[in-house]
Enzyme design. Structure first.
Site, short mmCIF file in Angstrom:
data_model
loop_
_atom_site.label_atom_id
_atom_site.label_comp_id
_atom_site.label_asym_id
_atom_site.label_seq_id
_atom_site.Cartn_x
_atom_site.Cartn_y
_atom_site.Cartn_z
N LYS A 8 -5.59 4.45 -6.14
CA LYS A 8 -6.23 5.13 -5.00
C LYS A 8 -6.76 6.49 -5.46
O LYS A 8 -6.23 7.53 -5.06
CB LYS A 8 -5.20 5.34 -3.87
CG LYS A 8 -5.12 4.18 -2.90
CD LYS A 8 -4.09 4.42 -1.81
CE LYS A 8 -4.63 5.18 -0.63
NZ LYS A 8 -5.51 4.42 0.25
N1 PMP Z 1 -7.81 -1.11 0.31
C1 PMP Z 1 -8.13 0.19 0.24
C2 PMP Z 1 -9.35 0.59 -0.54
C3 PMP Z 1 -7.34 1.15 0.90
O1 PMP Z 1 -7.65 2.45 0.85
C4 PMP Z 1 -6.21 0.71 1.63
C5 PMP Z 1 -5.35 1.72 2.35
N2 PMP Z 1 -4.33 2.20 1.54
C6 PMP Z 1 -5.90 -0.67 1.66
C7 PMP Z 1 -6.74 -1.54 1.00
C8 PMP Z 1 -4.65 -1.15 2.31
O2 PMP Z 1 -3.57 -0.97 1.43
P1 PMP Z 1 -2.10 -0.64 1.96
O3 PMP Z 1 -1.63 -1.82 2.68
O4 PMP Z 1 -1.29 -0.38 0.74
O5 PMP Z 1 -2.23 0.54 2.85
#
Ligand code: PMP
Length: 314
Positions: free
Chosen positions: A153
């Site tokens: 991220k």
């Molecule tokens: N894809 C992206 C690009 C994101 O920013 C997020 C949010 N964190 C998600 C998917 C969902 O991931 P998570 O379930 O870990 O929040």
């Protein structure tokens, strides 16, 4: 006025500032997490969902970028819970921990630079306000893992998410499905995608340039187990397969489980929330709010005396 963790201190929100010259601001040099705390009115407790997993992913993101935090994973988990207490968090919250390159020098550099930590939080209910949403397939491609690490991220990668989302909004959709450079379904702008087709729950793997998602992982785990007992497959999905899916939903920390009614103006299934989506959403909601003791290790109570033990166990 709320409290933010900024560098090594808890400060008033207004005091949590960075320089206009900051590399993090100029070049998006940093990485972050997104975590949810669920308020349980009956217990008078706020449960942070999969805290240790979120903190681990934050450190993996830092490692991928080559950043070297000066705090440990335990420190971040502890500071995050303390921040919620200092903000008197007694409703659902979203928490954002962020490592950033803390230097005001000119060049975009990731080597030999100090890495600082910011954590802030805010009350957050539903992210998508409607019961189900309409998507388009974006003309923007998902950033490739070899260009900007898609598994992680990194702050800079969210220009890609913002472009896809802006295009979708301008064209009257709620969000976008983003394809990889080679044209497979990757994910939505900031959420993962699941499809139900011919009795199987299908989701593209992280190798399709999507984030290693914690909600996605949780749903895969819950779906195969009792009482859902669904057949789960991680495989490539192509664009047109989405149009003929029986059900589609998004998952994410912010998005939770969000049913999809249409994609590119093609109705998905009946256009109503499908039975598998409804069952998964209900199960996820129940587990995240402490309704199943079998998943207690996923939850860290913020106010109880149990905090330390659960962080260690989750
Ligand atoms: N894809 C992206 C690009 C994101 O920013 C997020 C949010 N964190 C998600 C998917 C969902 O991931 P998570 O379930 O870990 O929040």
């Amino acid at each position: 006025m709320g409290v933010t963790y900024h560098r090594n201190d808890f400060v008033d929100d207004a005091a949590a500032t960075i320089s206009v010259r900051a590399k993090a601001f100029n070049y998006g040099l940093g990485c972050f997490g997104g975590v949810r705390g669920y308020w349980d009115e009956k217990q008078g407790e706020l449960y942070v969902f999969r805290l240790a997993d979120h903190v681990e992913r934050l450190f993996e993101s830092a490692h991928i970028l080559g950043l070297v935090p000066t705090v440990s994973q335990d420190d971040v988990a502890r500071i995050l819970c303390e921040l919620l207490r200092r903000n008197d968090a007694r409703e659902d919250h979203y928490i954002r921990p962020l490592f950033f390159v803390d230097s005001d020098e000119l060049s975009p550099t990731l080597t030999d630079v100090p890495t600082s930590l910011i954590i802030y939080c805010l009350p957050l209910g539903r992210y998508f306000k409607s019961e189900s949403i309409d998507l388009c397939v974006s003309s923007w491609r998902r950033v490739a893992d070899n260009a900007i690490p898609a598994r992680a991220k990194p702050t800079g990668a969210y220009l890609n998410s913002a472009l896809a989302r802006a295009e979708a909004k301008r064209n009257g959709f709620d969000d976008a499905v983003v394809l990889t450079e080679s044209g497979e379904v990757s994910e939505a702008s900031a959420a993962h995608l699941f499809m139900v087709r011919r009795g199987e729950l299908v989701s593209p793997p992280s190798t399709a340039d999507n984030l290693e998602g914690i909600t996605r992982r949780s749903i895969l785990e819950l779906a195969v187990a009792a009482p859902l007992n669904l057949k789960v497959v991680e495989r490539r999905i192509s664009r047109t397969e989405l149009y003929v899916a029986d059900e589609v939903f998004l998952s994410g920390t912010a998005a939770e489980v969000t049913p999809v009614a249409s994609i590119d103006r093609r109705r998905i299934g009946t256009g109503k929330v499908g039975p598998a989506t409804a069952a998964i959403a209900a199960r996820f909601r129940d587990v995240a709010r402490g309704g199943d003791p079998a998943y207690a290790s996923w939850l860290t109570p913020v106010w109880g005396r149990e905090t330390k033990r659960s962080v260690a166990a989750s």
